[in-house]
Scaffold this motif. Structure first.
Motif, short mmCIF file in Angstrom:
data_model
loop_
_atom_site.label_atom_id
_atom_site.label_comp_id
_atom_site.label_asym_id
_atom_site.label_seq_id
_atom_site.Cartn_x
_atom_site.Cartn_y
_atom_site.Cartn_z
N ASP A 1 0.81 -1.22 0.00
CA ASP A 1 0.00 0.00 0.00
C ASP A 1 0.84 1.27 0.00
OD1 ASP A 1 -2.13 -1.73 0.08
OD2 ASP A 1 -2.72 -1.24 2.15
N VAL A 2 2.13 1.16 0.32
CA VAL A 2 3.01 2.34 0.35
C VAL A 2 4.18 2.21 -0.61
CG1 VAL A 2 2.37 2.97 2.71
CG2 VAL A 2 4.33 1.46 2.32
N ALA A 3 4.16 1.20 -1.46
CA ALA A 3 5.28 0.94 -2.37
C ALA A 3 5.55 2.11 -3.31
CB ALA A 3 5.04 -0.34 -3.17
N ASP A 4 4.50 2.85 -3.68
CA ASP A 4 4.71 4.00 -4.56
C ASP A 4 5.39 5.16 -3.83
OD1 ASP A 4 2.37 4.25 -3.01
OD2 ASP A 4 1.54 5.75 -4.37
N ARG A 5 5.22 5.25 -2.52
CA ARG A 5 5.83 6.32 -1.73
C ARG A 5 7.17 5.89 -1.14
NH1 ARG A 5 1.89 7.68 2.66
NH2 ARG A 5 3.34 9.35 3.08
N VAL A 6 7.31 4.61 -0.82
CA VAL A 6 8.55 4.08 -0.24
C VAL A 6 9.18 3.17 -1.29
CG1 VAL A 6 9.59 2.93 1.73
CG2 VAL A 6 7.42 4.14 2.02
N ASN A 7 9.81 3.81 -2.27
CA ASN A 7 10.40 3.07 -3.38
C ASN A 7 11.85 2.68 -3.07
OD1 ASN A 7 11.90 5.44 -3.80
ND2 ASN A 7 10.36 6.24 -5.20
N ASP A 8 12.51 2.07 -4.04
CA ASP A 8 13.89 1.62 -3.84
C ASP A 8 14.84 2.76 -3.50
OD1 ASP A 8 13.15 -0.98 -4.30
OD2 ASP A 8 13.88 -1.05 -6.36
N ARG A 9 14.63 3.93 -4.10
CA ARG A 9 15.50 5.08 -3.84
C ARG A 9 15.40 5.51 -2.38
NH1 ARG A 9 15.20 10.41 -3.25
NH2 ARG A 9 12.97 10.47 -3.55
N LEU B 1 19.08 3.06 4.09
CA LEU B 1 20.15 2.08 4.26
C LEU B 1 21.50 2.77 4.35
CD1 LEU B 1 20.72 -0.94 4.37
CD2 LEU B 1 20.92 -0.92 1.90
N THR B 2 21.73 3.78 3.53
CA THR B 2 23.00 4.52 3.56
C THR B 2 23.19 5.20 4.90
OG1 THR B 2 22.89 4.85 1.17
CG2 THR B 2 24.34 6.33 2.41
N ALA B 3 22.13 5.83 5.42
CA ALA B 3 22.22 6.50 6.73
C ALA B 3 22.51 5.48 7.83
CB ALA B 3 20.92 7.24 7.02
N LEU B 4 21.87 4.33 7.77
CA LEU B 4 22.07 3.29 8.78
C LEU B 4 23.49 2.73 8.73
CD1 LEU B 4 21.12 1.27 10.94
CD2 LEU B 4 20.13 -0.10 9.11
N LEU B 5 23.96 2.42 7.55
CA LEU B 5 25.28 1.79 7.43
C LEU B 5 26.42 2.70 7.89
CD1 LEU B 5 24.93 -0.20 4.09
CD2 LEU B 5 24.87 -1.07 6.43
N SER B 6 26.30 4.00 7.65
CA SER B 6 27.38 4.88 8.09
C SER B 6 27.50 4.88 9.61
CB SER B 6 27.19 6.30 7.55
OG SER B 6 26.12 6.94 8.18
N ALA B 7 26.37 4.82 10.32
CA ALA B 7 26.41 4.75 11.79
C ALA B 7 26.84 3.37 12.27
CB ALA B 7 25.05 5.12 12.37
N LEU B 8 26.41 2.31 11.57
CA LEU B 8 26.80 0.96 11.98
C LEU B 8 28.31 0.76 11.89
CD1 LEU B 8 24.06 -1.37 10.45
CD2 LEU B 8 24.44 -0.80 12.84
N ARG B 9 28.94 1.38 10.92
CA ARG B 9 30.39 1.26 10.79
C ARG B 9 31.10 1.85 12.01
NH1 ARG B 9 29.18 2.82 5.22
NH2 ARG B 9 29.20 0.89 4.03
N GLN B 10 30.42 2.75 12.72
CA GLN B 10 30.99 3.35 13.93
C GLN B 10 30.49 2.65 15.18
OE1 GLN B 10 30.05 7.51 13.72
NE2 GLN B 10 30.93 7.73 11.69
N VAL C 1 15.40 6.03 9.85
CA VAL C 1 13.97 6.33 9.90
C VAL C 1 13.73 7.81 9.58
CG1 VAL C 1 11.97 6.46 11.45
CG2 VAL C 1 13.44 4.43 11.46
N ARG C 2 14.54 8.69 10.14
CA ARG C 2 14.37 10.12 9.87
C ARG C 2 14.62 10.47 8.41
NH1 ARG C 2 13.23 12.95 14.27
NH2 ARG C 2 13.94 12.23 16.30
N VAL C 3 15.68 9.92 7.83
CA VAL C 3 15.99 10.20 6.42
C VAL C 3 14.87 9.69 5.51
CG1 VAL C 3 17.55 9.52 4.53
CG2 VAL C 3 18.49 10.34 6.70
N MET C 4 14.42 8.47 5.78
CA MET C 4 13.34 7.92 4.97
C MET C 4 12.05 8.72 5.14
SD MET C 4 14.05 3.83 5.44
CE MET C 4 12.79 3.29 4.31
N GLY C 5 11.77 9.12 6.37
CA GLY C 5 10.58 9.94 6.63
C GLY C 5 10.64 11.27 5.91
N SER C 6 11.79 11.92 5.91
CA SER C 6 11.94 13.18 5.19
C SER C 6 11.77 13.00 3.70
CB SER C 6 13.32 13.79 5.46
OG SER C 6 13.43 14.16 6.81
N ALA C 7 12.31 11.92 3.16
CA ALA C 7 12.19 11.67 1.73
C ALA C 7 10.74 11.32 1.33
CB ALA C 7 13.13 10.54 1.32
#
Length: 155
Positions: A113-121, A127-136, A147-153
């Motif tokens: 139901d949200v695939a058009d709003r929450v697409n691969d991009r 994922l990019t935001a999460l991985l940069s913090a996980l590396r630390q 969650v914040r980055v995805m919500g903003s997008a």
């Protein structure tokens, strides 16, 4: 030259109970068997409060439910996330961010139901935001950022 009597590491992994591990940040993270009571919470009250507030805030703002899963996704993390996703609350209108720390795997899924709003991009941004913090070694900070980055997008 300075010397120290400290024996490092301060926690020896071999002495930890079943299901416990020392994370890259030096913190001890542990799981519990289903149906048993936690002896010690895996995250601090502050970390849980920050995560809860972020999930609630972004869900209200976007009308997309965000769910977090932290645990073993199995031998095939993608298949594990696919199996878990339908069991999450409001799966059709939600996003699942699944992290398997021991496998160093992260999977993101969005409902039909949200695939058009929450697409691969948008999933890739999170994922990019999460991985940069996980590396630390910052799991909660990474999840909050994702969650914040995805919500903003989405907005």
């Amino acid at each position: 030259m300075a010397s120290s009597n400290w024996n490092w590491p301060a926690v020896v992994e071999a002495d930890l109970p079943h299901g416990a591990v020392v994370t890259t940040s030096g913190r001890v993270s542990a799981v519990h068997e289903p149906g048993t009571v936690f002896r010690e919470a895996p995250f601090s009250d502050t970390e849980r409060l920050i995560m809860d507030n972020t999930l609630a805030e972004v869900t209200r703002a976007t009308k997309v439910r965000f769910n977090i899963f932290i645990g073993d996704l199995g031998a095939d993390p993608a298949a594990g996330a696919d199996a878990i996703f339908p069991t999450t609350p409001e799966a059709a209108r939600s996003v699942l961010i699944a992290v398997s720390p021991n496998d160093k795997a992260v999977e993101v899924r969005s409902g039909r139901d949200v695939a058009d709003r929450v697409n691969d991009r948008i999933c890739q941004l999170g994922l990019t935001a999460l991985l940069s913090a996980l590396r630390q070694g910052e799991l909660i900070d990474g999840l909050v950022s994702a969650v914040r980055v995805m919500g903003s997008a989405i907005s």
